[in-house]
Scaffold this motif. Structure first.
Motif, PDB file in Angstrom:
ATOM      1  N   GLU A  33       0.825  -1.213   0.000  1.00  0.00           N
ATOM      2  CA  GLU A  33       0.000   0.000   0.000  1.00  0.00           C
ATOM      3  C   GLU A  33       0.862   1.266   0.000  1.00  0.00           C
ATOM      4  O   GLU A  33       1.811   1.390   0.759  1.00  0.00           O
ATOM      5  N   GLU A  34       0.511   2.193  -0.876  1.00  0.00           N
ATOM      6  CA  GLU A  34       1.174   3.495  -0.932  1.00  0.00           C
ATOM      7  C   GLU A  34       0.203   4.579  -0.501  1.00  0.00           C
ATOM      8  O   GLU A  34      -0.982   4.521  -0.831  1.00  0.00           O
ATOM      9  N   LYS A  35       0.727   5.565   0.237  1.00  0.00           N
ATOM     10  CA  LYS A  35      -0.095   6.701   0.651  1.00  0.00           C
ATOM     11  C   LYS A  35       0.717   7.972   0.501  1.00  0.00           C
ATOM     12  O   LYS A  35       1.936   7.964   0.626  1.00  0.00           O
ATOM     13  N   GLU A  36      -0.010   9.060   0.230  1.00  0.00           N
ATOM     14  CA  GLU A  36       0.617  10.375   0.114  1.00  0.00           C
ATOM     15  C   GLU A  36       0.214  11.242   1.289  1.00  0.00           C
ATOM     16  O   GLU A  36      -0.887  11.121   1.817  1.00  0.00           O
ATOM     17  N   LEU A  37       1.132  12.124   1.673  1.00  0.00           N
ATOM     18  CA  LEU A  37       0.891  13.033   2.774  1.00  0.00           C
ATOM     19  C   LEU A  37       1.522  14.374   2.419  1.00  0.00           C
ATOM     20  O   LEU A  37       2.692  14.431   2.044  1.00  0.00           O
ATOM     21  N   VAL A  38       0.740  15.444   2.523  1.00  0.00           N
ATOM     22  CA  VAL A  38       1.286  16.781   2.315  1.00  0.00           C
ATOM     23  C   VAL A  38       1.931  17.200   3.632  1.00  0.00           C
ATOM     24  O   VAL A  38       1.259  17.301   4.651  1.00  0.00           O
ATOM     25  N   ILE A  39       3.249  17.412   3.598  1.00  0.00           N
ATOM     26  CA  ILE A  39       3.956  17.761   4.833  1.00  0.00           C
ATOM     27  C   ILE A  39       4.318  19.240   4.895  1.00  0.00           C
ATOM     28  O   ILE A  39       4.844  19.703   5.904  1.00  0.00           O
ATOM     29  N   ALA A  40       4.045  19.970   3.824  1.00  0.00           N
ATOM     30  CA  ALA A  40       4.257  21.417   3.832  1.00  0.00           C
ATOM     31  C   ALA A  40       3.394  22.027   2.747  1.00  0.00           C
ATOM     32  O   ALA A  40       3.291  21.480   1.652  1.00  0.00           O
ATOM     33  N   ASN A  41       2.766  23.136   3.064  1.00  0.00           N
ATOM     34  CA  ASN A  41       1.929  23.822   2.072  1.00  0.00           C
ATOM     35  C   ASN A  41       2.627  25.018   1.443  1.00  0.00           C
ATOM     36  O   ASN A  41       2.218  25.487   0.394  1.00  0.00           O
ATOM     37  N   THR A  42       3.662  25.530   2.094  1.00  0.00           N
ATOM     38  CA  THR A  42       4.307  26.751   1.613  1.00  0.00           C
ATOM     39  C   THR A  42       5.807  26.573   1.404  1.00  0.00           C
ATOM     40  O   THR A  42       6.553  27.535   1.446  1.00  0.00           O
ATOM     41  N   GLY A  43       6.238  25.358   1.188  1.00  0.00           N
ATOM     42  CA  GLY A  43       7.649  25.086   0.989  1.00  0.00           C
ATOM     43  C   GLY A  43       8.236  24.358   2.176  1.00  0.00           C
ATOM     44  O   GLY A  43       8.104  24.802   3.312  1.00  0.00           O
ATOM     45  N   LEU A  44       8.854  23.252   1.914  1.00  0.00           N
ATOM     46  CA  LEU A  44       9.399  22.413   2.968  1.00  0.00           C
ATOM     47  C   LEU A  44      10.518  23.119   3.727  1.00  0.00           C
ATOM     48  O   LEU A  44      10.600  23.050   4.949  1.00  0.00           O
ATOM     49  N   SER A  45      11.354  23.833   3.021  1.00  0.00           N
ATOM     50  CA  SER A  45      12.464  24.529   3.663  1.00  0.00           C
ATOM     51  C   SER A  45      11.971  25.514   4.713  1.00  0.00           C
ATOM     52  O   SER A  45      12.532  25.609   5.808  1.00  0.00           O
ATOM     53  N   GLU A  46      10.898  26.231   4.403  1.00  0.00           N
ATOM     54  CA  GLU A  46      10.366  27.219   5.341  1.00  0.00           C
ATOM     55  C   GLU A  46       9.774  26.565   6.592  1.00  0.00           C
ATOM     56  O   GLU A  46       9.963  27.048   7.705  1.00  0.00           O
ATOM     57  N   VAL A  47       9.071  25.459   6.405  1.00  0.00           N
ATOM     58  CA  VAL A  47       8.471  24.741   7.534  1.00  0.00           C
ATOM     59  C   VAL A  47       9.571  24.211   8.458  1.00  0.00           C
ATOM     60  O   VAL A  47       9.511  24.372   9.678  1.00  0.00           O
ATOM     61  N   VAL A  48      10.580  23.601   7.861  1.00  0.00           N
ATOM     62  CA  VAL A  48      11.668  23.035   8.656  1.00  0.00           C
ATOM     63  C   VAL A  48      12.495  24.144   9.303  1.00  0.00           C
ATOM     64  O   VAL A  48      12.912  24.019  10.454  1.00  0.00           O
ATOM     65  N   TYR A  49      12.700  25.241   8.595  1.00  0.00           N
ATOM     66  CA  TYR A  49      13.446  26.364   9.159  1.00  0.00           C
ATOM     67  C   TYR A  49      12.789  26.856  10.444  1.00  0.00           C
ATOM     68  O   TYR A  49      13.457  27.054  11.449  1.00  0.00           O
ATOM     69  N   GLU A  50      11.490  27.051  10.404  1.00  0.00           N
ATOM     70  CA  GLU A  50      10.772  27.579  11.574  1.00  0.00           C
ATOM     71  C   GLU A  50      10.924  26.676  12.794  1.00  0.00           C
ATOM     72  O   GLU A  50      11.175  27.148  13.892  1.00  0.00           O
ATOM     73  N   SER A  51      10.759  25.375  12.601  1.00  0.00           N
ATOM     74  CA  SER A  51      10.884  24.477  13.747  1.00  0.00           C
ATOM     75  C   SER A  51      12.336  24.355  14.193  1.00  0.00           C
ATOM     76  O   SER A  51      12.619  24.274  15.395  1.00  0.00           O
ATOM     77  N   SER A  52      13.266  24.370  13.252  1.00  0.00           N
ATOM     78  CA  SER A  52      14.685  24.240  13.596  1.00  0.00           C
ATOM     79  C   SER A  52      15.210  25.468  14.313  1.00  0.00           C
ATOM     80  O   SER A  52      15.927  25.348  15.310  1.00  0.00           O
ATOM     81  N   VAL A  53      14.890  26.648  13.806  1.00  0.00           N
ATOM     82  CA  VAL A  53      15.406  27.868  14.430  1.00  0.00           C
ATOM     83  C   VAL A  53      14.883  27.988  15.853  1.00  0.00           C
ATOM     84  O   VAL A  53      15.629  28.353  16.767  1.00  0.00           O
ATOM     85  N   ASP A  54      13.631  27.629  16.073  1.00  0.00           N
ATOM     86  CA  ASP A  54      13.078  27.658  17.423  1.00  0.00           C
ATOM     87  C   ASP A  54      13.843  26.705  18.340  1.00  0.00           C
ATOM     88  O   ASP A  54      14.187  27.057  19.469  1.00  0.00           O
ATOM     89  N   TYR A  55      14.112  25.511  17.861  1.00  0.00           N
ATOM     90  CA  TYR A  55      14.811  24.518  18.669  1.00  0.00           C
ATOM     91  C   TYR A  55      16.223  24.988  19.019  1.00  0.00           C
ATOM     92  O   TYR A  55      16.626  24.969  20.184  1.00  0.00           O
ATOM     93  N   TYR A  56      16.976  25.406  18.016  1.00  0.00           N
ATOM     94  CA  TYR A  56      18.375  25.766  18.253  1.00  0.00           C
ATOM     95  C   TYR A  56      18.516  27.042  19.083  1.00  0.00           C
ATOM     96  O   TYR A  56      19.388  27.131  19.948  1.00  0.00           O
ATOM     97  N   LEU A  57      17.671  28.029  18.839  1.00  0.00           N
ATOM     98  CA  LEU A  57      17.778  29.268  19.600  1.00  0.00           C
ATOM     99  C   LEU A  57      17.212  29.119  21.005  1.00  0.00           C
ATOM    100  O   LEU A  57      17.855  29.515  21.980  1.00  0.00           O
ATOM    101  N   ASP A  58      16.022  28.530  21.119  1.00  0.00           N
ATOM    102  CA  ASP A  58      15.363  28.423  22.420  1.00  0.00           C
ATOM    103  C   ASP A  58      15.944  27.316  23.299  1.00  0.00           C
ATOM    104  O   ASP A  58      16.178  27.520  24.479  1.00  0.00           O
ATOM    105  N   ASN A  59      16.150  26.137  22.727  1.00  0.00           N
ATOM    106  CA  ASN A  59      16.577  24.992  23.535  1.00  0.00           C
ATOM    107  C   ASN A  59      18.085  24.891  23.698  1.00  0.00           C
ATOM    108  O   ASN A  59      18.563  24.445  24.729  1.00  0.00           O
ATOM    109  N   LEU A  60      18.831  25.271  22.661  1.00  0.00           N
ATOM    110  CA  LEU A  60      20.281  25.131  22.734  1.00  0.00           C
ATOM    111  C   LEU A  60      20.997  26.455  22.989  1.00  0.00           C
ATOM    112  O   LEU A  60      22.205  26.473  23.175  1.00  0.00           O
TER     113      LEU A  60
END
Length: 102
Positions: A33-60
């Motif tokens: 079975e194959e399934k598709e999932l939309v993991i970003a609506n406005t660009g994957l780089s932007e979605v990952v950037y937002e979560s990454s920058v929060d993690y590195y600045l806030d947590n580290l």
């Protein structure tokens, strides 16, 4: 008699496609079975950037300059790979896989 159902299927990445509209569509396969999932609506780089920058600045405690240097020197690709791998891993059992049927 008791029967034990074993699940040897593994969820695997088939493809990741970014459309011209900025959608990132992940195609995964589990068994036949194959399934598709939309993991970003406005660009994957932007979605990952937002979560990454929060993690590195806030947590580290990194500065914005430290993060920008990391992001521009291979960090972007590393964080996107981690994000995609984490998503595939999340759907690596039948209960979460079935969530994709809605």
């Amino acid at each position: 008699m008791n029967y034990v159902v074993t699940d040897n299927a593994k969820t695997e990445l088939v493809s990741l496609v970014e459309t011209t509209y900025g959608e990132a569509i992940l195609t995964m396969q589990r068994g036949e079975e194959e399934k598709e999932l939309v993991i970003a609506n406005t660009g994957l780089s932007e979605v990952v950037y937002e979560s990454s920058v929060d993690y590195y600045l806030d947590n580290l405690g990194w500065s914005q300059e430290q993060f920008d240097d990391y992001w521009e020197n291979g960090g972007e690709d590393k964080e996107i790979d981690n994000y995609v791998d984490g998503t595939v891993e999340y759907y690596d059992d039948w209960s979460t896989w079935e969530e994709l049927n809605w």
